[in-house]
Design a protein around this motif. Structure first.
Motif, PDB file in Angstrom:
ATOM      1  N   PHE A 165       1.054  -1.172  -0.080  1.00  0.00           N
ATOM      2  CA  PHE A 165       0.238  -0.258   0.237  1.00  0.00           C
ATOM      3  C   PHE A 165       0.973   1.377  -0.014  1.00  0.00           C
ATOM      4  O   PHE A 165       1.959   1.665   0.289  1.00  0.00           O
ATOM      5  N   PHE A 166       0.546   2.271  -0.514  1.00  0.00           N
ATOM      6  CA  PHE A 166       0.933   3.684  -0.339  1.00  0.00           C
ATOM      7  C   PHE A 166      -0.443   4.588  -0.312  1.00  0.00           C
ATOM      8  O   PHE A 166      -1.238   4.744  -0.099  1.00  0.00           O
ATOM      9  N   PHE A 167       0.325   6.187   0.395  1.00  0.00           N
ATOM     10  CA  PHE A 167      -0.192   7.144   0.646  1.00  0.00           C
ATOM     11  C   PHE A 167       0.015   8.568  -0.699  1.00  0.00           C
ATOM     12  O   PHE A 167       0.957   8.195  -0.392  1.00  0.00           O
ATOM     13  N   CYS A 168      -1.227   9.404  -0.575  1.00  0.00           N
ATOM     14  CA  CYS A 168      -0.609  10.293  -0.710  1.00  0.00           C
ATOM     15  C   CYS A 168      -1.815  11.503  -0.510  1.00  0.00           C
ATOM     16  O   CYS A 168      -2.687  10.582   0.550  1.00  0.00           O
ATOM     17  N   ALA A 169      -2.078  12.505  -0.778  1.00  0.00           N
ATOM     18  CA  ALA A 169      -3.472  13.359  -0.061  1.00  0.00           C
ATOM     19  C   ALA A 169      -3.810  13.346  -1.400  1.00  0.00           C
ATOM     20  O   ALA A 169      -3.207  14.274  -2.664  1.00  0.00           O
ATOM     21  N   ASP A 170      -4.634  14.260  -0.357  1.00  0.00           N
ATOM     22  CA  ASP A 170      -6.253  15.044  -2.374  1.00  0.00           C
ATOM     23  C   ASP A 170      -6.000  16.150  -2.132  1.00  0.00           C
ATOM     24  O   ASP A 170      -4.745  16.755  -0.987  1.00  0.00           O
ATOM     25  N   PRO A 171      -6.229  17.043  -3.075  1.00  0.00           N
ATOM     26  CA  PRO A 171      -6.145  18.593  -3.032  1.00  0.00           C
ATOM     27  C   PRO A 171      -6.467  18.886  -2.075  1.00  0.00           C
ATOM     28  O   PRO A 171      -5.742  20.164  -1.330  1.00  0.00           O
ATOM     29  N   ASP A 172      -7.713  18.629  -1.055  1.00  0.00           N
ATOM     30  CA  ASP A 172      -7.280  19.672   0.606  1.00  0.00           C
ATOM     31  C   ASP A 172      -6.395  18.498   1.682  1.00  0.00           C
ATOM     32  O   ASP A 172      -6.851  19.015   2.549  1.00  0.00           O
ATOM     33  N   ASP A 173      -5.502  18.070   1.592  1.00  0.00           N
ATOM     34  CA  ASP A 173      -4.887  16.868   2.272  1.00  0.00           C
ATOM     35  C   ASP A 173      -5.766  15.803   2.844  1.00  0.00           C
ATOM     36  O   ASP A 173      -5.515  15.367   3.891  1.00  0.00           O
ATOM     37  N   LEU A 174      -6.801  15.289   2.933  1.00  0.00           N
ATOM     38  CA  LEU A 174      -7.498  14.511   3.222  1.00  0.00           C
ATOM     39  C   LEU A 174      -6.240  13.367   2.450  1.00  0.00           C
ATOM     40  O   LEU A 174      -5.882  12.950   1.135  1.00  0.00           O
ATOM     41  N   PRO A 175      -5.825  12.360   3.851  1.00  0.00           N
ATOM     42  CA  PRO A 175      -4.578  11.836   3.299  1.00  0.00           C
ATOM     43  C   PRO A 175      -5.611  10.009   2.373  1.00  0.00           C
ATOM     44  O   PRO A 175      -7.223  10.074   3.167  1.00  0.00           O
ATOM     45  N   ILE A 176      -5.016   9.912   1.617  1.00  0.00           N
ATOM     46  CA  ILE A 176      -5.749   8.278   0.530  1.00  0.00           C
ATOM     47  C   ILE A 176      -4.906   7.474   0.607  1.00  0.00           C
ATOM     48  O   ILE A 176      -3.251   7.407   0.071  1.00  0.00           O
ATOM     49  N   GLU A 177      -5.336   6.422   0.754  1.00  0.00           N
ATOM     50  CA  GLU A 177      -4.662   4.963   0.566  1.00  0.00           C
ATOM     51  C   GLU A 177      -4.962   4.555  -0.444  1.00  0.00           C
ATOM     52  O   GLU A 177      -5.889   4.823  -0.371  1.00  0.00           O
ATOM     53  N   PHE A 178      -3.648   3.623  -1.132  1.00  0.00           N
ATOM     54  CA  PHE A 178      -4.437   2.631  -2.054  1.00  0.00           C
ATOM     55  C   PHE A 178      -3.627   1.719  -1.582  1.00  0.00           C
ATOM     56  O   PHE A 178      -2.221   1.397  -1.431  1.00  0.00           O
TER      57      PHE A 178
END
Length: 131
Positions: free
Chosen positions: A112-125
């Protein structure tokens, strides 16, 4: 009482164009409806993804920023299943999204990994092999 699943997840975006670029252009969700709600001076955009996934994007003038770090109570992150985290991470990075390194879940062995959406909500894949 019997629940049959999660119906949708609602997100408030500070900038609808940036949010749609992330969720529609990069993640591939499909716009089902886009409505301006004059009484609230806000937009509501219904999105659809694989497996019945539904997201609602809202805008509200003056909505405060979401605290993401340090972690706050409430929704921690939104996680999407993918059969290939490497391809997913490469697509996001090519789209200008800053992605964390791929890690391995110590309990399941899944990647898995994380990034953030444009409003800094953590998004995991989270890598889930196809069935």
């Amino acid at each position: 009482m019997q629940l049959s699943g999660i119906h949708h997840v609602a997100l408030i975006a500070s900038d609808l164009s940036r949010a749609k670029r992330f969720y529609v252009d990069l993640l591939g969700l499909r716009v089902l409806a886009e409505n301006y709600r004059e009484a609230r001076d806000s937009w509501k955009v219904d999105l659809e993804g694989p497996g019945g996934l539904r997201l609602e994007l809202f805008t509200f003038p003056g909505a405060p920023a979401r605290p993401s770090r340090p972690e706050a109570q409430g929704l921690r992150h939104l996680a999407f299943a993918t059969p290939d985290v490497d391809a997913c991470r490469s697509r996001l990075a090519a789209g200008g999204v800053d992605c964390e390194p791929v890690r391995v879940d110590e309990y399941t062995g899944q990647r898995f990994f994380f990034c953030a959406d444009p409003d800094d909500l953590p998004i995991e894949f989270y890598e889930v092999p196809p069935v």
